[in-house]
Structures are given as structure tokens and as C-alpha cells.
Write a protein that holds these residues in place. Structure first.
Motif, short mmCIF file in Angstrom:
data_model
loop_
_atom_site.label_atom_id
_atom_site.label_comp_id
_atom_site.label_asym_id
_atom_site.label_seq_id
_atom_site.Cartn_x
_atom_site.Cartn_y
_atom_site.Cartn_z
N LEU A 109 45.55 34.24 27.83
CA LEU A 109 44.92 34.18 29.15
C LEU A 109 45.52 33.07 30.01
N GLY A 110 45.72 31.90 29.41
CA GLY A 110 46.28 30.79 30.18
C GLY A 110 47.66 31.11 30.72
N GLY A 111 48.48 31.77 29.90
CA GLY A 111 49.81 32.15 30.36
C GLY A 111 49.75 33.15 31.49
N ALA A 112 48.81 34.08 31.41
CA ALA A 112 48.66 35.06 32.50
C ALA A 112 48.23 34.38 33.79
N VAL A 113 47.34 33.40 33.68
CA VAL A 113 46.88 32.67 34.86
C VAL A 113 48.04 31.93 35.51
N GLU A 114 48.90 31.31 34.70
CA GLU A 114 50.06 30.61 35.25
C GLU A 114 50.94 31.57 36.07
N LEU A 115 51.11 32.78 35.56
CA LEU A 115 51.93 33.76 36.26
C LEU A 115 51.28 34.23 37.57
N LEU A 116 49.96 34.24 37.60
CA LEU A 116 49.24 34.71 38.79
C LEU A 116 49.23 33.69 39.93
N GLN A 117 49.66 32.46 39.65
CA GLN A 117 49.49 31.40 40.63
C GLN A 117 50.43 31.48 41.83
N SER A 118 51.37 32.42 41.80
CA SER A 118 52.19 32.63 42.99
C SER A 118 51.53 33.62 43.96
N ASP A 119 50.42 34.19 43.55
CA ASP A 119 49.71 35.17 44.37
C ASP A 119 48.43 34.54 44.91
N PRO A 120 48.37 34.23 46.22
CA PRO A 120 47.18 33.58 46.78
C PRO A 120 45.89 34.35 46.52
N GLY A 121 45.95 35.67 46.62
CA GLY A 121 44.75 36.46 46.38
C GLY A 121 44.25 36.32 44.96
N ALA A 122 45.17 36.31 44.01
CA ALA A 122 44.79 36.15 42.61
C ALA A 122 44.21 34.77 42.35
N LEU A 123 44.78 33.74 43.01
CA LEU A 123 44.25 32.39 42.87
C LEU A 123 42.79 32.31 43.31
N LEU A 124 42.50 32.94 44.43
CA LEU A 124 41.13 32.91 44.93
C LEU A 124 40.19 33.69 44.03
N ASP A 125 40.70 34.78 43.46
CA ASP A 125 39.89 35.54 42.50
C ASP A 125 39.53 34.66 41.30
N LEU A 126 40.52 33.88 40.82
CA LEU A 126 40.28 33.01 39.68
C LEU A 126 39.26 31.92 40.01
N MET A 127 39.33 31.40 41.23
CA MET A 127 38.36 30.39 41.63
C MET A 127 36.96 30.98 41.70
N GLU A 128 36.85 32.24 42.11
CA GLU A 128 35.55 32.90 42.13
C GLU A 128 34.99 33.04 40.71
N VAL A 129 35.87 33.38 39.77
CA VAL A 129 35.44 33.48 38.37
C VAL A 129 34.94 32.12 37.89
N ARG A 130 35.70 31.07 38.21
CA ARG A 130 35.27 29.73 37.81
C ARG A 130 33.92 29.38 38.45
N ARG A 131 33.74 29.75 39.73
CA ARG A 131 32.48 29.45 40.42
C ARG A 131 31.31 30.19 39.78
N LEU A 132 31.55 31.35 39.23
CA LEU A 132 30.48 32.11 38.58
C LEU A 132 30.14 31.54 37.21
N LEU A 133 31.16 31.07 36.47
CA LEU A 133 30.94 30.69 35.07
C LEU A 133 30.63 29.20 34.88
N GLU A 134 31.31 28.33 35.61
CA GLU A 134 31.21 26.90 35.32
C GLU A 134 29.83 26.31 35.60
N PRO A 135 29.16 26.67 36.70
CA PRO A 135 27.81 26.12 36.89
C PRO A 135 26.85 26.54 35.77
N ALA A 136 26.94 27.80 35.35
CA ALA A 136 26.07 28.25 34.26
C ALA A 136 26.39 27.51 32.97
#
Length: 248
Positions: A78-105
Motif C-alpha cells: 500500500l505504501g508503495g502504491a501511495v508513493e506512485l499516486l503522489q504525482s496525481d493531485p486528485g489522488a492525493l486529495l482522495d488519500l487525504m479524505e481517507v486519512r480524515r475519515l480514519l485518523e480521528p476515529a
């Protein structure tokens, strides 16, 4: 579904039903192929694919084994896939949304389960972040360790692995570099302090709120800088959140 995919599904079913539990050794290739009604070539290809996925482990001269199937192992890619996605702004924002959903809980859960030793570890990383206000690499390292320790306090290994993968080392470094440049690092440090205070008080609701504020502010900052980077001309470095590589 290809024949190889079907062969993969058959072996996964053996593992899922407990016929091949974690740590067990698979039958030799001819026997496995006969048992599943496959050609030896298909059985071999399926084993290779499941080895890449860290479900099986091929030990030269010994045979093929089912791995421990631990979340940290199965989610390793998963971490390697995330690194590859970081050139895509839309994917970055999707990842931040996932973090926003999971990290507070996760922070709320940690507040109900955290031990004194775990709290002391988080406090150590917070102190180190305060001391490294202008050192992006140290800030990044202790920031990642701070959040890792918070999620580890939940006792949920799957949640820890998922959030570690989503956060991404490179993205964290780029965000901290931008925050220091924008002189917003102190605000972000204060948000970490609020998370620590909630954990110290074993206050799940406050922990969830503090973590949500922190991730939401980081996400807002990221959106603004992505817009700035998009508006910058290719010939200028600009804020360079996506354009500038991290130092080795």
C-alpha cells in the motif's frame, strides 16, 4: 476471469477455509495441481502471483509456505502504491479524505486504550517536534512517529498499517517543507499538542475533534498549494509541492 485468476482463487479458498492455515506448507507442485484439477503451469503461475501478494512464501530448496497473513505483511504494497499516486493531485486529495475519515476515529479509540508508556512515547515525539521547528527532516520523522504511536495505541494492527500506508513518507515531508516555508509549523505543532492533551485526559471525544481539526487543516493547506502549483508556469519552481523531489 483468466485460468490463472481462477487458480489463484482456488488456492486462496484453501487458505480462507483453513485447509492451508498460516505457516503451513503447500503440497509439492504436481500434487497441488492434481488436487485443484489444474495444469502444473497454472499452479506455478498462481503460486508466483500469491507470493508477490505476500500470501505465499517460496523457500528455495524447502517448498512453498503460507505466510503469517499479518496485516502489516499483506498491506505492505500500500505504501508503495501511495508513493506512485503522489504525482496525481486528485489522488492525493482522495488519500487525504481517507486519512480524515480514519485518523480521528483511531485517535478516539486510542484515548480509551492508551497505556502510560505509550503516552510517554507520544510525548517524546511531540517534544522532539518542538525542538526541530526549522528542521524539516526531523519534523517529518517525529511527526510520522507521533501519529504511528497514536494509532498503535488502538491495538489494531490493520488500522495502523492502513493509515501508515495512506499517509506516505514523501507526502509528509513535502507538507512539512511547505508548512515551514509558510510559517504555519507552529499552528500545526499546537494541533499535535491538542491531540496529546486529549490522549493524556483519556478523552475520546476531544481526541477525535483534535485529530479531525488537524487533518482537516492539513487537507485545506494541501488543496491551496495544489491550486498554486497548478497555476505556476512549468518554467518556475513556485511552491513546488509536487514538482520538487525530496532530498535523498
Amino acid at each position: 476471469m483468466s485460468l490463472t485468476d481462477k487458480a489463484i482463487v482456488q488456492i486462496r479458498e484453501l487458505i480462507g477455509t483453513g485447509a492451508l492455515p498460516p505457516g503451513s506448507k503447500l503440497p509439492p507442485e504436481p500434487e497441488l495441481a492434481a488436487q485443484l484439477g489444474l495444469s502444473r503451469n497454472l499452479a506455478r503461475e498462481a503460486v508466483k502471483a500469491l507470493s508477490v501478494a505476500r500470501i505465499l512464501e517460496v523457500r528455495r530448496g524447502d517448498g512453498t509456505y503460507v505466510t503469517s497473513l499479518a496485516p502489516s505483511l499483506l498491506f505492505e504494497g500500500l505504501g508503495g502504491a501511495v508513493e506512485l499516486l503522489q504525482s496525481d493531485p486528485g489522488a492525493l486529495l482522495d488519500l487525504m479524505e481517507v486519512r480524515r475519515l480514519l485518523e480521528p476515529a483511531a485517535t478516539a479509540l486510542a484515548a480509551t486504550r492508551i497505556s502510560e508508556d505509550q503516552l510517554a512515547e507520544i510525548g517524546h515525539h511531540l517534544d522532539a517536534m518542538r525542538e526541530a521547528r526549522d528542521d524539516v527532516e526531523r519534523l517529518n520523522a517525529h511527526d510520522a512517529a507521533f501519529h504511528r504511536a497514536v494509532v498503535r495505541a488502538t491495538g489494531n494492527e490493520s488500522l495502523l498499517t492502513l493509515l501508515e500506508g495512506v499517509s506516505g513518507r514523501t507526502l509528509r515531508a513535502r507538507i512539512w517543507r511547505g508548512l515551514v516555508d509558510d510559517q504555519a509549523a507552529q499552528r500545526t505543532l499546537s494541533e499535535h499538542e491538542a491531540i496529546f492533551t486529549a490522549l493524556a485526559n483519556r478523552d475520546a471525544a476531544l481526541g477525535q475533534a483534535a485529530a479531525l481539526l488537524h487533518v482537516s487543516n492539513t487537507e485545506r493547506w494541501l488543496r491551496q498549494h495544489l491550486r498554486t502549483a497548478e497555476a505556476a508556469t512549468p518554467s518556475t519552481d513556485g511552491p513546488g509541492l509536487l514538482a520538487r523531489p525530496d532530498p535523498a
